[in-house]
Design a protein around this motif. Sequence first.
Motif, PDB file in Angstrom:
ATOM      1  N   GLU A 199     -22.796  -0.105   4.091  1.00 39.86           N
ATOM      2  CA  GLU A 199     -21.483   0.049   3.445  1.00 39.86           C
ATOM      3  C   GLU A 199     -20.341  -0.036   4.453  1.00 39.86           C
ATOM      4  N   GLU A 200     -19.209  -0.522   3.968  1.00 34.62           N
ATOM      5  CA  GLU A 200     -18.028  -0.552   4.837  1.00 34.62           C
ATOM      6  C   GLU A 200     -17.492   0.872   4.973  1.00 34.62           C
ATOM      7  N   ILE A 201     -17.384   1.353   6.209  1.00 34.11           N
ATOM      8  CA  ILE A 201     -16.911   2.730   6.437  1.00 34.11           C
ATOM      9  C   ILE A 201     -15.408   2.718   6.725  1.00 34.11           C
ATOM     10  N   GLY A 235      -7.733  -5.837  -0.082  1.00 36.81           N
ATOM     11  CA  GLY A 235      -8.123  -4.434  -0.182  1.00 36.81           C
ATOM     12  C   GLY A 235      -9.629  -4.319  -0.272  1.00 36.81           C
ATOM     13  N   SER A 236     -10.084  -3.218  -0.852  1.00 35.61           N
ATOM     14  CA  SER A 236     -11.526  -2.952  -0.896  1.00 35.61           C
ATOM     15  C   SER A 236     -12.219  -3.853  -1.917  1.00 35.61           C
ATOM     16  N   SER A 237     -13.511  -4.062  -1.696  1.00 33.84           N
ATOM     17  CA  SER A 237     -14.277  -4.917  -2.615  1.00 33.84           C
ATOM     18  C   SER A 237     -14.364  -4.274  -3.995  1.00 33.84           C
ATOM     19  N   SER A 270       0.838  -1.206   0.000  1.00 35.62           N
ATOM     20  CA  SER A 270       0.000   0.000   0.000  1.00 35.62           C
ATOM     21  C   SER A 270       0.870   1.252   0.000  1.00 35.62           C
ATOM     22  N   GLU A 271       0.394   2.265  -0.684  1.00 35.75           N
ATOM     23  CA  GLU A 271       1.118   3.550  -0.734  1.00 35.75           C
ATOM     24  C   GLU A 271       1.082   4.263   0.618  1.00 35.75           C
ATOM     25  N   ASP A 272       0.223   3.810   1.535  1.00 37.83           N
ATOM     26  CA  ASP A 272       0.170   4.432   2.865  1.00 37.83           C
ATOM     27  C   ASP A 272       1.193   3.839   3.828  1.00 37.83           C
TER      28      ASP A 272
HETATM   29  P1  NAD Z   1      -7.691  -0.364  -1.629  1.00 34.74           P
HETATM   30  O1  NAD Z   1      -8.568  -1.319  -2.347  1.00 34.74           O
HETATM   31  O2  NAD Z   1      -7.875   1.079  -1.895  1.00 34.74           O
HETATM   32  O3  NAD Z   1      -6.144  -0.667  -1.956  1.00 34.74           O
HETATM   33  C1  NAD Z   1      -5.550  -1.914  -1.685  1.00 34.74           C
HETATM   34  C2  NAD Z   1      -4.308  -2.076  -2.551  1.00 34.74           C
HETATM   35  O4  NAD Z   1      -4.701  -2.121  -3.922  1.00 34.74           O
HETATM   36  C3  NAD Z   1      -3.298  -0.935  -2.438  1.00 34.74           C
HETATM   37  O5  NAD Z   1      -2.005  -1.444  -2.513  1.00 34.74           O
HETATM   38  C4  NAD Z   1      -3.604  -0.091  -3.671  1.00 34.74           C
HETATM   39  O6  NAD Z   1      -2.509   0.662  -4.130  1.00 34.74           O
HETATM   40  C5  NAD Z   1      -3.981  -1.164  -4.675  1.00 34.74           C
HETATM   41  N1  NAD Z   1      -4.859  -0.711  -5.766  1.00 34.74           N
HETATM   42  C6  NAD Z   1      -5.768   0.298  -5.753  1.00 34.74           C
HETATM   43  N2  NAD Z   1      -6.369   0.391  -6.952  1.00 34.74           N
HETATM   44  C7  NAD Z   1      -5.848  -0.577  -7.737  1.00 34.74           C
HETATM   45  C8  NAD Z   1      -6.078  -0.997  -9.079  1.00 34.74           C
HETATM   46  N3  NAD Z   1      -6.962  -0.384  -9.866  1.00 34.74           N
HETATM   47  N4  NAD Z   1      -5.377  -2.057  -9.558  1.00 34.74           N
HETATM   48  C9  NAD Z   1      -4.482  -2.696  -8.775  1.00 34.74           C
HETATM   49  N5  NAD Z   1      -4.212  -2.334  -7.499  1.00 34.74           N
HETATM   50  C10 NAD Z   1      -4.890  -1.296  -6.980  1.00 34.74           C
HETATM   51  O7  NAD Z   1      -7.841  -0.691  -0.072  1.00 34.74           O
HETATM   52  P2  NAD Z   1      -7.123  -0.001   1.153  1.00 34.74           P
HETATM   53  O8  NAD Z   1      -7.764   1.322   1.420  1.00 34.74           O
HETATM   54  O9  NAD Z   1      -5.663  -0.065   0.999  1.00 34.74           O
HETATM   55  O10 NAD Z   1      -7.497  -1.010   2.343  1.00 34.74           O
HETATM   56  C11 NAD Z   1      -8.734  -1.013   2.989  1.00 34.74           C
HETATM   57  C12 NAD Z   1      -9.604  -2.145   2.476  1.00 34.74           C
HETATM   58  O11 NAD Z   1      -8.918  -3.384   2.609  1.00 34.74           O
HETATM   59  C13 NAD Z   1     -10.878  -2.304   3.280  1.00 34.74           C
HETATM   60  O12 NAD Z   1     -11.933  -2.548   2.398  1.00 34.74           O
HETATM   61  C14 NAD Z   1     -10.608  -3.515   4.136  1.00 34.74           C
HETATM   62  O13 NAD Z   1     -11.757  -4.203   4.574  1.00 34.74           O
HETATM   63  C15 NAD Z   1      -9.781  -4.343   3.214  1.00 34.74           C
HETATM   64  N6  NAD Z   1      -9.000  -5.352   3.943  1.00 34.74           N
HETATM   65  C16 NAD Z   1      -9.362  -6.664   3.829  1.00 34.74           C
HETATM   66  C17 NAD Z   1      -8.685  -7.641   4.537  1.00 34.74           C
HETATM   67  C18 NAD Z   1      -9.059  -9.098   4.417  1.00 34.74           C
HETATM   68  O14 NAD Z   1      -8.242  -9.950   4.749  1.00 34.74           O
HETATM   69  N7  NAD Z   1     -10.256  -9.429   3.975  1.00 34.74           N
HETATM   70  C19 NAD Z   1      -7.612  -7.282   5.365  1.00 34.74           C
HETATM   71  C20 NAD Z   1      -7.265  -5.939   5.461  1.00 34.74           C
HETATM   72  C21 NAD Z   1      -7.963  -4.974   4.735  1.00 34.74           C
END
Ligand code: NAD
Length: 494
Positions: A383-385, A227-229, A176-178
């Motif tokens: 929604e997931e906040i 990451g996010s859905s 992640s960029e964060d």
């Molecule tokens: P995000 O989806 O914004 O980003 C996740 C990663 O995907 C980052 O590295 C980002 O740079 C990359 N990304 C973003 N857009 C992309 C694209 N178009 N193509 C390829 N990669 C891309 O999520 P976030 O804000 O980093 O994390 C929060 C989310 O992660 C929440 O929805 C949380 O529930 C979820 N999460 C899930 C789990 C799990 O195990 N189920 C664990 C931790 C977090």
Amino acid sequence: MEKYCNLIGGKLIKPSTDEYFENINPADRTDIIGLFPKSGKKDIDLAVKAAKKAFPGWSKTTPPKRGRLIFEAGRLLIERKEELAKVIVREMGKTMPEAVGDIQSSADVAYFMAGEGRRLYGQTTFSELDKRWALTKRTPVGVCGLITAWNAPMAIVTWKLFPALICGNTTIVKPSEDTPLTAHLLGEIIKEAGFPDGVVNIVYGLGPETGEALVVNDDVDLISFTGSSKVGKAISEECGRRLKKCSLELGGKNGLIVMDDADLEVAAQAVASGAFSTAGQRCASTSRVFAHEKVYFQFMDKLIEKTKKMKIGPGTDPETKICPIINERQLKNIKKYIDEAVAEGSKLVYGGKILADGLYTKGNFLEPTIFTEVDVKSRLAQEEIFGPVLAVFKVRSLTEAVKLLNDSPYGLTASVFTNRIDDALNALDVIQAGVCYINAPTFGSEVHMPFGGLKDSGNGMREPGTQAMDVFSEWKTIYLDYSNISQNSQFKDD
Ligand code: NAD
């Protein structure tokens, strides 16, 4: 200001774009931790080439030998635990005990996967035919792209990386960029542990550029994404078009039921902790509670009392229980949900405000927030906040509670507080969640168990546990014939 490099083929390499992004401390936005590469397609392509080159050697290294290196990485994680945890506190914001837990869980998965190097069991069974063995063995998938979220910056990467490595794959991590600095330090550990060059490559950058370049690269055989859905669905479409294996660990809207016989003290503590620790920024955070009407008011009193005691502050303060929000964009996003819920008539019973004075001037701090009288179809309920915002619903029965809990696009984790075994088991039968708890918070998965969700929370894959092997390996089926005739199981061949 230090400019960091990508790790490609064992070397630290500047991005081809010559562009960088800032890594900012969420507790103090004036603290710029470093500049990290805004990598482009060229950088990803270079890393994929390095991973492809390393694949024949690494996949031929026997699993017990791969396991030794993974074990050493685990040992180094423990040796550097304090230092690594402090970096997580600085760049992600969570508290020191939470950050230490993140590193410990990364070492735990290393040890578990190192042991798996002496198992990776296949099957040996009988054949329909005489003088023939039927066997299965696991083989690596190939080059794996690992794209990760920021909220558990070491654990999310290592829960993918070590299973991928023990199965014989080579990897490109796009963290992640964060939270890029944690990934950089993991790169140091990987080098020190002695992994051959190119087995683990780390490429920093933004999602739509760097992440997407990894997904669409035809030499990448598998994408494992957390990451996010919303992003997960887009990645799944790209992978589907290419018939690329894809494992998705996505968002949650996790529900917890408090029945009328529950231990309210324990339930209230589990909810306060599940909803507000890590400022609710966990995929497994509690965001909806369904409390039985007979104990609803008592439960609410206890919950508010416990929430009041949770100190909001920087992760560096040992008294802090609620850390800052990861970035300003997300802070504003969460506040929008709160304001919208108020405008729509939900009852704000606690918190709701951004804190910007005194101790809080420079960081992204938000009060823990509790709503009641929430419309079950509202955005707040559905929604997931991904912040410290909780909706509590009053219910008349277990049946109603489970129905409301299941009324969600997500299905990651869930919990039921009751001392009645029949209520607990009846709920477990029908709750739509990949991970269920009885009398425990909705978070706290362990590395030897599968983690993952139903519905919009994932695509049916599970990481880690032994189930992660099914993500990161392919089955090869082998028939070994010693009959000295050409025989098959379909027809008699003379
Ligand atoms: P995000 O989806 O914004 O980003 C996740 C990663 O995907 C980052 O590295 C980002 O740079 C990359 N990304 C973003 N857009 C992309 C694209 N178009 N193509 C390829 N990669 C891309 O999520 P976030 O804000 O980093 O994390 C929060 C989310 O992660 C929440 O929805 C949380 O529930 C979820 N999460 C899930 C789990 C799990 O195990 N189920 C664990 C931790 C977090």
